[in-house]
Design a protein around this motif. Structure first.
Motif, PDB file in Angstrom:
ATOM      1  N   TYR A   1       0.839  -1.192   0.000  1.00  0.00           N
ATOM      2  CA  TYR A   1       0.000   0.000   0.000  1.00  0.00           C
ATOM      3  C   TYR A   1       0.875   1.244   0.000  1.00  0.00           C
ATOM      4  CZ  TYR A   1      -3.235   3.572   1.590  1.00  0.00           C
ATOM      5  OH  TYR A   1      -3.963   4.717   1.694  1.00  0.00           O
ATOM      6  N   LEU A   2       0.571   2.174  -0.891  1.00  0.00           N
ATOM      7  CA  LEU A   2       1.242   3.467  -0.916  1.00  0.00           C
ATOM      8  C   LEU A   2       0.288   4.501  -0.338  1.00  0.00           C
ATOM      9  CD1 LEU A   2       2.801   3.405  -4.502  1.00  0.00           C
ATOM     10  CD2 LEU A   2       3.968   3.074  -2.333  1.00  0.00           C
ATOM     11  N   PRO A   3       0.702   5.208   0.698  1.00  0.00           N
ATOM     12  CA  PRO A   3      -0.177   6.232   1.273  1.00  0.00           C
ATOM     13  C   PRO A   3      -0.622   7.248   0.223  1.00  0.00           C
ATOM     14  CG  PRO A   3       1.731   5.869   2.667  1.00  0.00           C
ATOM     15  CD  PRO A   3       1.972   5.109   1.384  1.00  0.00           C
ATOM     16  N   GLY A   4      -1.887   7.560   0.231  1.00  0.00           N
ATOM     17  CA  GLY A   4      -2.426   8.544  -0.710  1.00  0.00           C
ATOM     18  C   GLY A   4      -2.838   7.960  -2.045  1.00  0.00           C
ATOM     19  N   VAL A   5      -2.613   6.661  -2.241  1.00  0.00           N
ATOM     20  CA  VAL A   5      -2.966   6.018  -3.507  1.00  0.00           C
ATOM     21  C   VAL A   5      -4.061   4.997  -3.237  1.00  0.00           C
ATOM     22  CG1 VAL A   5      -2.127   4.607  -5.420  1.00  0.00           C
ATOM     23  CG2 VAL A   5      -0.629   6.323  -4.394  1.00  0.00           C
ATOM     24  N   ALA A   6      -5.166   5.112  -3.943  1.00  0.00           N
ATOM     25  CA  ALA A   6      -6.273   4.176  -3.747  1.00  0.00           C
ATOM     26  C   ALA A   6      -5.906   2.805  -4.324  1.00  0.00           C
ATOM     27  CB  ALA A   6      -7.530   4.704  -4.437  1.00  0.00           C
ATOM     28  N   PRO A   7      -6.174   1.738  -3.592  1.00  0.00           N
ATOM     29  CA  PRO A   7      -5.887   0.391  -4.103  1.00  0.00           C
ATOM     30  C   PRO A   7      -6.734   0.094  -5.346  1.00  0.00           C
ATOM     31  CG  PRO A   7      -6.548   0.323  -1.783  1.00  0.00           C
ATOM     32  CD  PRO A   7      -6.735   1.717  -2.257  1.00  0.00           C
ATOM     33  N   HIS A   8      -6.193  -0.711  -6.240  1.00  0.00           N
ATOM     34  CA  HIS A   8      -6.902  -1.076  -7.462  1.00  0.00           C
ATOM     35  C   HIS A   8      -6.645  -2.558  -7.728  1.00  0.00           C
ATOM     36  CE1 HIS A   8      -8.703  -0.226 -11.422  1.00  0.00           C
ATOM     37  NE2 HIS A   8      -7.896  -1.180 -11.837  1.00  0.00           N
ATOM     38  N   SER A   9      -7.684  -3.302  -8.038  1.00  0.00           N
ATOM     39  CA  SER A   9      -7.540  -4.725  -8.343  1.00  0.00           C
ATOM     40  C   SER A   9      -7.422  -4.915  -9.849  1.00  0.00           C
ATOM     41  CB  SER A   9      -8.750  -5.504  -7.842  1.00  0.00           C
ATOM     42  OG  SER A   9      -8.819  -5.424  -6.435  1.00  0.00           O
ATOM     43  N   TYR A  10      -6.552  -5.824 -10.259  1.00  0.00           N
ATOM     44  CA  TYR A  10      -6.355  -6.130 -11.672  1.00  0.00           C
ATOM     45  C   TYR A  10      -6.575  -7.614 -11.906  1.00  0.00           C
ATOM     46  CZ  TYR A  10      -4.018  -1.616 -12.187  1.00  0.00           C
ATOM     47  OH  TYR A  10      -3.726  -0.284 -12.211  1.00  0.00           O
ATOM     48  N   ALA A  11      -7.154  -7.946 -13.025  1.00  0.00           N
ATOM     49  CA  ALA A  11      -7.290  -9.338 -13.453  1.00  0.00           C
ATOM     50  C   ALA A  11      -6.222  -9.609 -14.515  1.00  0.00           C
ATOM     51  CB  ALA A  11      -8.676  -9.575 -14.041  1.00  0.00           C
TER      52      ALA A  11
ATOM     53  N   LYS B   1      -4.358 -10.038 -17.794  1.00  0.00           N
ATOM     54  CA  LYS B   1      -4.440  -9.343 -19.089  1.00  0.00           C
ATOM     55  C   LYS B   1      -5.033  -7.946 -19.006  1.00  0.00           C
ATOM     56  CE  LYS B   1      -4.211 -13.147 -22.334  1.00  0.00           C
ATOM     57  NZ  LYS B   1      -4.714 -13.653 -23.610  1.00  0.00           N
ATOM     58  N   ASP B   2      -5.403  -7.464 -17.816  1.00  0.00           N
ATOM     59  CA  ASP B   2      -5.850  -6.072 -17.695  1.00  0.00           C
ATOM     60  C   ASP B   2      -4.695  -5.141 -18.048  1.00  0.00           C
ATOM     61  OD1 ASP B   2      -8.373  -6.737 -16.864  1.00  0.00           O
ATOM     62  OD2 ASP B   2      -8.079  -6.156 -14.770  1.00  0.00           O
ATOM     63  N   LYS B   3      -5.002  -4.052 -18.726  1.00  0.00           N
ATOM     64  CA  LYS B   3      -3.998  -3.036 -19.041  1.00  0.00           C
ATOM     65  C   LYS B   3      -3.579  -2.347 -17.749  1.00  0.00           C
ATOM     66  CE  LYS B   3      -4.495  -3.387 -23.565  1.00  0.00           C
ATOM     67  NZ  LYS B   3      -3.813  -4.489 -24.150  1.00  0.00           N
ATOM     68  N   VAL B   4      -2.272  -2.142 -17.585  1.00  0.00           N
ATOM     69  CA  VAL B   4      -1.731  -1.461 -16.419  1.00  0.00           C
ATOM     70  C   VAL B   4      -0.996  -0.219 -16.906  1.00  0.00           C
ATOM     71  CG1 VAL B   4      -0.182  -1.626 -14.438  1.00  0.00           C
ATOM     72  CG2 VAL B   4      -1.447  -3.650 -15.209  1.00  0.00           C
ATOM     73  N   LYS B   5      -1.419   0.937 -16.423  1.00  0.00           N
ATOM     74  CA  LYS B   5      -0.761   2.178 -16.825  1.00  0.00           C
ATOM     75  C   LYS B   5       0.548   2.335 -16.057  1.00  0.00           C
ATOM     76  CE  LYS B   5      -4.993   4.736 -17.813  1.00  0.00           C
ATOM     77  NZ  LYS B   5      -5.782   5.929 -17.461  1.00  0.00           N
TER      78      LYS B   5
ATOM     79  N   LYS C   1       0.079  -9.795 -15.133  1.00  0.00           N
ATOM     80  CA  LYS C   1       0.442 -11.216 -15.119  1.00  0.00           C
ATOM     81  C   LYS C   1       0.761 -11.782 -16.499  1.00  0.00           C
ATOM     82  CE  LYS C   1      -1.711 -12.582 -10.810  1.00  0.00           C
ATOM     83  NZ  LYS C   1      -2.504 -13.593 -10.141  1.00  0.00           N
ATOM     84  N   ILE C   2       1.233 -10.936 -17.406  1.00  0.00           N
ATOM     85  CA  ILE C   2       1.666 -11.397 -18.723  1.00  0.00           C
ATOM     86  C   ILE C   2       3.174 -11.167 -18.817  1.00  0.00           C
ATOM     87  CG2 ILE C   2       1.457 -11.090 -21.230  1.00  0.00           C
ATOM     88  CD1 ILE C   2      -1.054 -12.235 -19.910  1.00  0.00           C
ATOM     89  N   PRO C   3       3.981 -12.228 -18.772  1.00  0.00           N
ATOM     90  CA  PRO C   3       5.426 -12.054 -18.885  1.00  0.00           C
ATOM     91  C   PRO C   3       5.764 -11.432 -20.244  1.00  0.00           C
ATOM     92  CG  PRO C   3       4.889 -14.290 -18.196  1.00  0.00           C
ATOM     93  CD  PRO C   3       3.606 -13.624 -18.604  1.00  0.00           C
ATOM     94  N   GLN C   4       6.658 -10.481 -20.232  1.00  0.00           N
ATOM     95  CA  GLN C   4       6.983  -9.790 -21.475  1.00  0.00           C
ATOM     96  C   GLN C   4       8.478  -9.482 -21.503  1.00  0.00           C
ATOM     97  OE1 GLN C   4       4.601  -6.336 -22.064  1.00  0.00           O
ATOM     98  NE2 GLN C   4       5.409  -5.929 -24.081  1.00  0.00           N
ATOM     99  N   ALA C   5       9.129  -9.865 -22.586  1.00  0.00           N
ATOM    100  CA  ALA C   5      10.552  -9.565 -22.754  1.00  0.00           C
ATOM    101  C   ALA C   5      10.708  -8.088 -23.113  1.00  0.00           C
ATOM    102  CB  ALA C   5      11.125 -10.441 -23.862  1.00  0.00           C
ATOM    103  N   CYS C   6      11.920  -7.605 -23.040  1.00  0.00           N
ATOM    104  CA  CYS C   6      12.190  -6.211 -23.401  1.00  0.00           C
ATOM    105  C   CYS C   6      11.827  -5.965 -24.863  1.00  0.00           C
ATOM    106  CB  CYS C   6      13.665  -5.889 -23.198  1.00  0.00           C
ATOM    107  SG  CYS C   6      14.186  -5.937 -21.487  1.00  0.00           S
TER     108      CYS C   6
END
Length: 92
Positions: free
Chosen positions: A6-16, A18-22, A75-80
């Motif tokens: 948990y980061l103070p000041g940041v609202a938790p967000h759940s991801y499934a 293949k969800d896009k992560v910014k 949760k999608i492993p990705q090479a450089c």
């Protein structure tokens, strides 16, 4: 097992899966100066920049949260991968 933090000041967000992560960028700091640099003040490749909403504490500490070119999926492993290429001259 999944790990959470948990980061103070940041609202938790759940991801499934293949969800896009910014992925955002912030200021750059240096041991040579006390003034932070804007991440895109250096000649990096950058997207159309828009600042993300920040809380007052981030603003007062000089944070500049901006979007990036990186594309991530949960949760999608990705090479450089090459995000972009840029040429520089001697002055840069």
């Amino acid at each position: 097992a999944d790990a959470l933090f948990y980061l103070p000041g940041v609202a938790p967000h759940s991801y499934a899966r293949k969800d896009k992560v910014k992925l955002f960028v912030n200021k750059l700091t240096s041991t040579h100066t006390q003034i932070p640099y804007d991440y895109y003040s250096l000649p990096y490749c950058h997207p159309h920049i828009h600042e993300e909403s920040e809380n007052l504490g981030e603003r007062l500490s000089g944070d500049r949260i901006e979007n990036s070119l990186y594309k991530l999926e949960m949760k999608i492993p990705q090479a450089c991968e090459i995000v972009c290429k840029k040429s520089y001259n001697k002055a840069q």
